[in-house]
Design a protein around this motif. Structure first.
Motif, PDB file in Angstrom:
ATOM      1  N   THR A  39     -24.292 -14.202 -24.242  1.00 13.54           N
ATOM      2  CA  THR A  39     -23.482 -12.989 -24.112  1.00 13.54           C
ATOM      3  C   THR A  39     -22.197 -13.178 -24.912  1.00 13.54           C
ATOM      4  OG1 THR A  39     -22.383 -13.781 -22.099  1.00 13.54           O
ATOM      5  CG2 THR A  39     -24.383 -12.453 -21.815  1.00 13.54           C
ATOM      6  N   PRO A  40     -21.491 -12.083 -25.232  1.00  8.70           N
ATOM      7  CA  PRO A  40     -20.269 -12.220 -26.032  1.00  8.70           C
ATOM      8  C   PRO A  40     -19.134 -12.928 -25.321  1.00  8.70           C
ATOM      9  CG  PRO A  40     -21.165  -9.998 -26.216  1.00  8.70           C
ATOM     10  CD  PRO A  40     -21.907 -10.678 -25.105  1.00  8.70           C
ATOM     11  N   GLU A  41     -19.184 -13.037 -23.991  1.00 10.36           N
ATOM     12  CA  GLU A  41     -18.094 -13.669 -23.263  1.00 10.36           C
ATOM     13  C   GLU A  41     -18.636 -14.653 -22.234  1.00 10.36           C
ATOM     14  OE1 GLU A  41     -16.036 -10.475 -21.347  1.00 10.36           O
ATOM     15  OE2 GLU A  41     -17.430 -10.376 -19.674  1.00 10.36           O
ATOM     16  N   ARG A 155     -15.240  -8.020 -33.617  1.00  9.28           N
ATOM     17  CA  ARG A 155     -15.795  -7.745 -32.291  1.00  9.28           C
ATOM     18  C   ARG A 155     -16.831  -6.634 -32.327  1.00  9.28           C
ATOM     19  NH1 ARG A 155     -11.660  -6.535 -27.976  1.00  9.28           N
ATOM     20  NH2 ARG A 155     -13.224  -7.369 -26.543  1.00  9.28           N
ATOM     21  N   ARG A 156     -16.505  -5.505 -32.913  1.00  6.31           N
ATOM     22  CA  ARG A 156     -17.447  -4.381 -32.886  1.00  6.31           C
ATOM     23  C   ARG A 156     -18.712  -4.699 -33.674  1.00  6.31           C
ATOM     24  NH1 ARG A 156     -15.420  -0.198 -30.183  1.00  6.31           N
ATOM     25  NH2 ARG A 156     -13.145   0.070 -30.071  1.00  6.31           N
ATOM     26  N   PHE A 159     -20.839  -6.860 -31.341  1.00 16.72           N
ATOM     27  CA  PHE A 159     -21.490  -6.069 -30.310  1.00 16.72           C
ATOM     28  C   PHE A 159     -22.642  -5.255 -30.883  1.00 16.72           C
ATOM     29  CE2 PHE A 159     -17.063  -6.076 -28.311  1.00 16.72           C
ATOM     30  CZ  PHE A 159     -17.360  -7.178 -27.511  1.00 16.72           C
ATOM     31  N   PHE A 162     -25.618  -7.552 -31.620  1.00 15.14           N
ATOM     32  CA  PHE A 162     -26.320  -7.912 -30.386  1.00 15.14           C
ATOM     33  C   PHE A 162     -27.358  -6.856 -30.034  1.00 15.14           C
ATOM     34  CE2 PHE A 162     -23.543 -11.335 -28.786  1.00 15.14           C
ATOM     35  CZ  PHE A 162     -24.465 -12.063 -28.055  1.00 15.14           C
ATOM     36  N   MET A 180     -23.432   0.400 -29.131  1.00 12.26           N
ATOM     37  CA  MET A 180     -22.886  -0.844 -28.588  1.00 12.26           C
ATOM     38  C   MET A 180     -21.572  -1.223 -29.273  1.00 12.26           C
ATOM     39  SD  MET A 180     -23.390  -3.011 -26.236  1.00 12.26           S
ATOM     40  CE  MET A 180     -23.101  -4.704 -25.736  1.00 12.26           C
ATOM     41  N   ALA A 181     -21.393  -0.830 -30.516  1.00 12.70           N
ATOM     42  CA  ALA A 181     -20.136  -1.127 -31.210  1.00 12.70           C
ATOM     43  C   ALA A 181     -18.951  -0.526 -30.467  1.00 12.70           C
ATOM     44  CB  ALA A 181     -20.188  -0.595 -32.645  1.00 12.70           C
ATOM     45  N   GLY A 184     -19.258  -2.030 -26.382  1.00 12.38           N
ATOM     46  CA  GLY A 184     -19.137  -3.475 -26.206  1.00 12.38           C
ATOM     47  C   GLY A 184     -17.826  -3.928 -25.587  1.00 12.38           C
ATOM     48  N   TYR A 188     -17.765  -6.009 -22.111  1.00 12.77           N
ATOM     49  CA  TYR A 188     -17.330  -7.410 -22.153  1.00 12.77           C
ATOM     50  C   TYR A 188     -15.822  -7.472 -22.425  1.00 12.77           C
ATOM     51  CZ  TYR A 188     -22.351  -8.116 -22.509  1.00 12.77           C
ATOM     52  OH  TYR A 188     -23.696  -8.103 -22.279  1.00 12.77           O
ATOM     53  N   ALA A 191     -14.112 -10.857 -23.735  1.00 11.03           N
ATOM     54  CA  ALA A 191     -14.643 -11.555 -24.906  1.00 11.03           C
ATOM     55  C   ALA A 191     -13.532 -12.081 -25.811  1.00 11.03           C
ATOM     56  CB  ALA A 191     -15.567 -10.628 -25.700  1.00 11.03           C
TER      57      ALA A 191
END
Length: 276
Positions: A39-41, A155-156, A159, A162, A180-181, A184, A188, A191
């Motif tokens: 997961t991102p975090e 970050r975007r 996400f 993913f 999700m961008a 996200g 999270y 993150a």
């Protein structure tokens, strides 16, 4: 009917700690340590992200007290799979006097393999789902590209990647990535600069089961025939590398969906309950 009842009833998981690691706990019965996927975090998930992890726990809560074990936040650069496995070993030792059953999924499965190899007295039985003895081909490329984006703090883009790579081809991958961008950061919120994600990706990139001591715990390897990150041959190789391991392939299932298969769920439960 049992599967229908489980799907309808989604009790809340309670927060707890195992040693220095936070965890979510549900169910009753013998303990089952669940090491989840990437997961991102790190740390405990919140909101919809927690709901998703609870769904992963749900098939097992009638048979086990399930401990979803978080990875710690603030990983140092250069942290290895051995370091992550040592964290889990210390956490389990702080709570349990006897070996426990371990279910490792995807990246959590890599950590679970390292745990069983490095700390054999911590693991009673080992179930590995959507994971293998090493990364290969598309899986390695995906993680290396994700690590590069994480290091850039994109970050975007992380996400979006993913979501896009988890959705099967011709099933709206671009749309999933776009959604999700934007969602996200809400899913999270911890993150941060994606440092934990980058460190975890690089640790798994170096993971190689062949270089470890043989796993002694009875092991079940479960894979999907449509897994885009781990080909069937790699699942088979993993089972060969673990003495007396059992291999179960579900031909129509993918990386995420294999554990949604009632047959796979039943196989994992039956395997983990054996010998009690």
């Amino acid at each position: 009917m049992k599967e229908v009842m489980r799907a309808r009833a989604t009790p809340a998981a309670r927060e707890s700690v195992l040693g220095d690691l936070p965890c979510l706990v549900m169910g009753s019965g013998p303990p089952l340590a669940l090491l989840g996927g990437l997961t991102p975090e790190n740390g405990l998930p919140v909101g919809p992200a927690r709901w998703l992890e609870v769904q992963t726990m749900m098939p097992f809560v009638e048979d086990f007290e399930v401990f979803w074990v978080a990875r710690r936040r603030g990983l140092a650069k250069g942290t290895t799979m051995a370091d992550l496995a040592a964290d889990v070993a210390d956490a389990l030792a702080a709570r349990f006097e006897q070996p426990v059953d371990v279910l490792g999924i995807s990246t959590g499965g890599s950590i679970a393999q390292q745990l069983a190899a490095d700390h054999p007295t911590a693991v009673r039985r080992l179930a590995l789902v959507s994971t293998a003895c090493r990364l290969e081909n598309s899986g390695r490329r995906f993680q290396q590209e994700m690590a590069a984006l994480a290091h850039e703090g994109a970050r975007r883009q992380v996400f979006a990647r993913f979501a896009r790579d988890l959705v099967p081809p011709r099933r709206g991958r671009a749309a999933a990535g776009a959604v999700m961008a934007w969602l996200g950061p809400l899913l999270y919120p911890h993150a941060g600069d994606l440092g934990d994600l980058a460190v975890t990706l690089e640790a798994e990139d170096s993971f190689e089961l062949r270089e470890l001591a043989p796993i002694q715990a009875p092991t079940l390897v479960v894979g999907g025939g449509q897994d885009r990150f781990y080909p069937q041959a790699l699942f088979a190789e993993t089972a060969r590398l673990i003495p007396d391991a059992t291999l179960a392939i579900y031909p129509r299932r993918g990386h995420i969906t294999v554990l949604n298969d009632p047959g796979a769920q039943a196989a994992v439960i039956e395997f983990l309950r054996a010998g009690r």
